[in-house]
Structure formats: C-alpha cells, structure tokens
Enzyme design. Structure first.
Site, PDB file in Angstrom:
ATOM      1  N   PHE A  33      -3.038   1.330  -4.852  1.00 27.56           N
ATOM      2  CA  PHE A  33      -1.926   2.006  -5.530  1.00 27.56           C
ATOM      3  C   PHE A  33      -2.361   2.824  -6.734  1.00 27.56           C
ATOM      4  O   PHE A  33      -1.879   3.928  -6.952  1.00 27.56           O
ATOM      5  CB  PHE A  33      -0.878   0.966  -5.971  1.00 27.56           C
ATOM      6  CG  PHE A  33      -0.258   0.257  -4.820  1.00 27.56           C
ATOM      7  CD1 PHE A  33       0.794   0.828  -4.127  1.00 27.56           C
ATOM      8  CD2 PHE A  33      -0.752  -0.966  -4.388  1.00 27.56           C
ATOM      9  CE1 PHE A  33       1.351   0.201  -3.031  1.00 27.56           C
ATOM     10  CE2 PHE A  33      -0.200  -1.615  -3.290  1.00 27.56           C
ATOM     11  CZ  PHE A  33       0.855  -1.034  -2.615  1.00 27.56           C
ATOM     12  N   ASP A 102       0.002  -6.129   4.226  1.00 24.97           N
ATOM     13  CA  ASP A 102      -0.625  -5.558   5.419  1.00 24.97           C
ATOM     14  C   ASP A 102      -0.938  -6.567   6.518  1.00 24.97           C
ATOM     15  O   ASP A 102      -1.454  -6.198   7.571  1.00 24.97           O
ATOM     16  CB  ASP A 102      -1.917  -4.815   5.020  1.00 24.97           C
ATOM     17  CG  ASP A 102      -2.876  -5.689   4.215  1.00 24.97           C
ATOM     18  OD1 ASP A 102      -2.900  -6.922   4.395  1.00 24.97           O
ATOM     19  OD2 ASP A 102      -3.624  -5.119   3.383  1.00 24.97           O
ATOM     20  N   HIS A 119       4.913 -10.082  -2.150  1.00 26.85           N
ATOM     21  CA  HIS A 119       5.605  -8.791  -2.017  1.00 26.85           C
ATOM     22  C   HIS A 119       5.989  -8.486  -0.574  1.00 26.85           C
ATOM     23  O   HIS A 119       6.220  -7.328  -0.220  1.00 26.85           O
ATOM     24  CB  HIS A 119       4.736  -7.669  -2.612  1.00 26.85           C
ATOM     25  CG  HIS A 119       4.563  -7.778  -4.091  1.00 26.85           C
ATOM     26  ND1 HIS A 119       3.572  -7.139  -4.801  1.00 26.85           N
ATOM     27  CD2 HIS A 119       5.272  -8.471  -5.024  1.00 26.85           C
ATOM     28  CE1 HIS A 119       3.671  -7.445  -6.093  1.00 26.85           C
ATOM     29  NE2 HIS A 119       4.692  -8.257  -6.249  1.00 26.85           N
ATOM     30  N   CYS A 155      25.689  -6.063  10.481  1.00 19.18           N
ATOM     31  CA  CYS A 155      26.511  -6.046   9.262  1.00 19.18           C
ATOM     32  C   CYS A 155      26.596  -4.677   8.596  1.00 19.18           C
ATOM     33  O   CYS A 155      27.212  -4.539   7.545  1.00 19.18           O
ATOM     34  CB  CYS A 155      25.991  -7.082   8.271  1.00 19.18           C
ATOM     35  SG  CYS A 155      24.497  -6.558   7.416  1.00 19.18           S
ATOM     36  N   ASP A 235     -18.075  -4.048  -5.971  1.00 16.45           N
ATOM     37  CA  ASP A 235     -17.373  -3.903  -4.700  1.00 16.45           C
ATOM     38  C   ASP A 235     -17.119  -5.283  -4.061  1.00 16.45           C
ATOM     39  O   ASP A 235     -18.039  -6.106  -3.952  1.00 16.45           O
ATOM     40  CB  ASP A 235     -18.212  -3.031  -3.760  1.00 16.45           C
ATOM     41  CG  ASP A 235     -17.542  -2.851  -2.421  1.00 16.45           C
ATOM     42  OD1 ASP A 235     -16.547  -2.102  -2.370  1.00 16.45           O
ATOM     43  OD2 ASP A 235     -17.978  -3.479  -1.443  1.00 16.45           O
TER      44      ASP A 235
HETATM   45  P1  OAD Z   1      -3.767  -1.653  -7.688  1.00 18.95           P
HETATM   46  O1  OAD Z   1      -3.947  -0.358  -6.956  1.00 18.95           O
HETATM   47  O2  OAD Z   1      -2.990  -1.644  -8.937  1.00 18.95           O
HETATM   48  O3  OAD Z   1      -5.188  -2.288  -8.014  1.00 18.95           O
HETATM   49  C1  OAD Z   1      -6.186  -2.388  -7.021  1.00 18.95           C
HETATM   50  C2  OAD Z   1      -7.502  -2.605  -7.721  1.00 18.95           C
HETATM   51  O4  OAD Z   1      -8.489  -2.820  -6.728  1.00 18.95           O
HETATM   52  C3  OAD Z   1      -7.957  -1.396  -8.546  1.00 18.95           C
HETATM   53  O5  OAD Z   1      -8.130  -1.814  -9.884  1.00 18.95           O
HETATM   54  C4  OAD Z   1      -9.288  -0.971  -7.901  1.00 18.95           C
HETATM   55  O6  OAD Z   1     -10.282  -0.675  -8.870  1.00 18.95           O
HETATM   56  C5  OAD Z   1      -9.696  -2.199  -7.140  1.00 18.95           C
HETATM   57  N1  OAD Z   1     -10.448  -1.923  -5.899  1.00 18.95           N
HETATM   58  C6  OAD Z   1     -10.129  -1.086  -4.889  1.00 18.95           C
HETATM   59  N2  OAD Z   1     -11.029  -1.155  -3.891  1.00 18.95           N
HETATM   60  C7  OAD Z   1     -11.990  -2.038  -4.299  1.00 18.95           C
HETATM   61  C8  OAD Z   1     -13.196  -2.550  -3.720  1.00 18.95           C
HETATM   62  N3  OAD Z   1     -13.610  -2.175  -2.502  1.00 18.95           N
HETATM   63  N4  OAD Z   1     -13.921  -3.441  -4.443  1.00 18.95           N
HETATM   64  C9  OAD Z   1     -13.500  -3.844  -5.682  1.00 18.95           C
HETATM   65  N5  OAD Z   1     -12.365  -3.414  -6.254  1.00 18.95           N
HETATM   66  C10 OAD Z   1     -11.620  -2.526  -5.588  1.00 18.95           C
HETATM   67  O7  OAD Z   1      -3.162  -2.685  -6.598  1.00 18.95           O
HETATM   68  P2  OAD Z   1      -2.473  -4.114  -6.868  1.00 18.95           P
HETATM   69  O8  OAD Z   1      -2.971  -4.748  -8.105  1.00 18.95           O
HETATM   70  O9  OAD Z   1      -2.552  -4.863  -5.590  1.00 18.95           O
HETATM   71  O10 OAD Z   1       3.692  -3.895  -5.347  1.00 18.95           O
HETATM   72  O11 OAD Z   1      -0.978  -3.661  -7.092  1.00 18.95           O
HETATM   73  C11 OAD Z   1      -0.009  -4.622  -7.374  1.00 18.95           C
HETATM   74  C12 OAD Z   1       1.315  -4.199  -6.815  1.00 18.95           C
HETATM   75  O12 OAD Z   1       1.641  -2.874  -7.257  1.00 18.95           O
HETATM   76  C13 OAD Z   1       1.342  -4.066  -5.312  1.00 18.95           C
HETATM   77  O13 OAD Z   1       1.531  -5.305  -4.663  1.00 18.95           O
HETATM   78  C14 OAD Z   1       2.503  -3.157  -5.078  1.00 18.95           C
HETATM   79  C15 OAD Z   1       2.212  -2.134  -6.159  1.00 18.95           C
HETATM   80  O14 OAD Z   1       3.310  -1.442  -6.612  1.00 18.95           O
HETATM   81  C16 OAD Z   1       4.880  -3.455  -4.940  1.00 18.95           C
HETATM   82  O15 OAD Z   1       4.977  -2.460  -4.249  1.00 18.95           O
HETATM   83  C17 OAD Z   1       6.032  -4.281  -5.398  1.00 18.95           C
HETATM   84 ZN    ZN Z   2      22.627  -7.083   8.604  1.00 19.72          ZN
END
Ligand code: OAD
Ligand code: ZN
Length: 246
Positions: A33, A102, A119, A155, A235
C-alpha cells in the site's frame, strides 16, 4: 548478525505468533500500500461510508477489484509464507495474525481456523446488510451484465468484497482471537507491515506488554522499531527463506 539472532530466538521460543502485512506478499506479485508504487500511492482508498452512500463509489471499487483479479489469482505463497507454514507444521506457531486479504497463508498450508484475518478476505464477497456470502464470479457476471455493482437479492443492500474498509467496523471475533494470541506467546514477529494502521498495529505492543519478545522484519523503518527487541531491515524472502522446510 541480526538474522543469526533471529534464528536463535526462533529456536529458543516455545510459542511464536507472526503478524503479517502486505510486505510478505510482494514477492508473490501483489503490490503493497505505502511503498513507492503501492496501491495508496496510485489510488485514494474508498472508505466504507462512501461505498454505502454512492453507487459510483461501489462501481469504482468493483472495477478496481476486477482489475486486480489476475494478480490475485496467479499469486502463490512466497518464501515468507512458506517459512511460517513450516514453523506451523513444526508446532511452533499456533496461528498467524494477518492484515492481508489475499488468502496466501491458507494456501501455504495454515488451516483456515489458524489464520486470523483482521482486515477480511478479498477472494469472496458478502452483503453488507445480511452478511450473505457471494462468490466473485457471481458478482462479475452481474457487473458485466448490468455495468453496475450488484445489490443483495436477499435484502437489497450492497455486496462488497469480504474485506474491512477504512471506516468499517473491525471483526470482533478476529480482534478477540488476535488479542489472545498476542498475550500468549513468547515471540511475536511483525513481518512486512509499516505498522501505521490501527487498531491492527496495537497487537505488537500488546504482545510486548504481555512479556513477549518483539521482532520487526521490514525493508523500511516502521512505527514500532523503537520498541522492538530486534529489527531487521531486509528482504523478507531472504530473511525467512532459510526457515522453509518442505
Ligand atoms: P504497507 O504498504 O503500509 O507496508 C508494507 C511494508 O512492507 C512497507 O513498509 C515495505 O517497506 C515493506 N515491504 C514490502 N515488500 C517487502 C519485502 N519483500 N521485504 C521486506 N519488506 C517489504 O502495508 P500494511 O502495513 O500491510 O488495510 O498496511 C496495513 C493496512 O493498510 C492494510 O491491511 C490495508 C491498508 O490500508 C485496509 O485496507 C483496511
Ligand atoms: Zn443481504
């Protein structure tokens, strides 16, 4: 180094609870995200209030979801998922807490009951009124036929992916189960999350306060690096790959 220390901590722990975010699935081709190119850098999220109030917002939400369909359908568990599944099979991990939608933890071998989805899940849909489940193929058929997001035949309320949008209530049962897991582990590992979205981001702190050691594995700094016992800015596939057992 830090990865050796992680190995020692995993070996010494009796109960490990992983807490995952979008970063564990980028290896599977699903964008996160908040990284450069992440979903919220391209599109503003559609919040729940908007989804309920506006037919245009619902159509847009479903257009975005179908645009991602091939990506989700093609995604297979990565090294991070497979490492956690290996530790689960070895009896070290009782369940995984995830912010991801996912379904890849289930696909990697976790029993559905052992994946706490804070979520929700984007691989199926529900009516926001009565909760009736609908398959995406059903939604797609309606959407392609009418050019519009379908309402529930039972509904008449809108049908939405079974995910939790901003502004939507958190699932109570999952919140409860996550709290119990966080408070009954000796090692809590936050993997691939920026740890900025609450209340989900409260679980690492809850675990720490209950006496667990806290590890953060994330490419970039997170909001909770300062409270962690060990921080690994590398990573995920590289860090957890050595724990994969087939
Ligand atoms: P974010 O996109 O905020 O954070 C993902 C983190 O993973 C980032 O800090 C990247 O640096 C790191 N990252 C990505 N690929 C990587 C890899 N191969 N190795 C190491 N680090 C890696 O995503 P979330 O924290 O999951 O909720 O986001 C939280 C929530 O915000 C989600 O569940 C979603 C979103 O809005 C809702 O939609 C309610
Ligand atoms: Zn319904």
């Amino acid at each position: 180094d830090a990865v050796d220390r992680l190995g020692d901590m995993i070996a010494a722990a009796r109960v490990i609870v992983p807490f995952t975010g979008a970063g564990i699935s980028t290896e599977a081709g699903i964008p996160d995200f908040r990284s450069p190119g992440g979903l919220w850098t391209r599109n503003r999220p559609i919040d729940f209030e908007e989804f309920v109030a506006s037919r245009d917002a619902r159509d847009e939400a479903w257009r975005r979801r179908f645009a991602m369909q091939e990506t989700f359908a093609a995604a297979r568990p990565g090294r991070g998922h497979r490492a956690l599944a290996s530790l689960y099979r070895a009896g070290k991990i009782p369940a995984v807490i995830t912010q991801n939608i996912d379904n890849l933890h289930q696909e990697s071998g976790f029993a559905p009951d052992h994946v706490v989805e804070l979520h929700g899940n984007t691989t199926y849909a529900r009516c926001i009124g009565c909760g009736q489940r609908y398959e995406l193929a059903w939604v797609r058929q309606r959407f392609d036929g009418d050019g519009a997001a379908p309402d529930c035949p039972v509904c008449a309320e809108p049908v939405k992916t079974a995910t939790v949008s901003f502004g939507q209530a958190m699932p109570e049962d999952e919140m409860q189960r996550a709290a119990e897991l966080a408070q009954h582990c000796d090692l809590f590992v936050a993997i691939g999350s920026s740890l900025v979205v609450w209340p989900a981001a409260g679980f690492p702190l809850m675990a720490k306060q209950a006496g667990a050691r806290l590890v953060v594995i994330n490419r970039e700094p997170t909001d909770q690096d300062d409270v962690a016992d060990l921080v690994i800015h590398q990573d995920i596939g590289e860090v957890l790959g050595p724990f994969v057992r087939n």
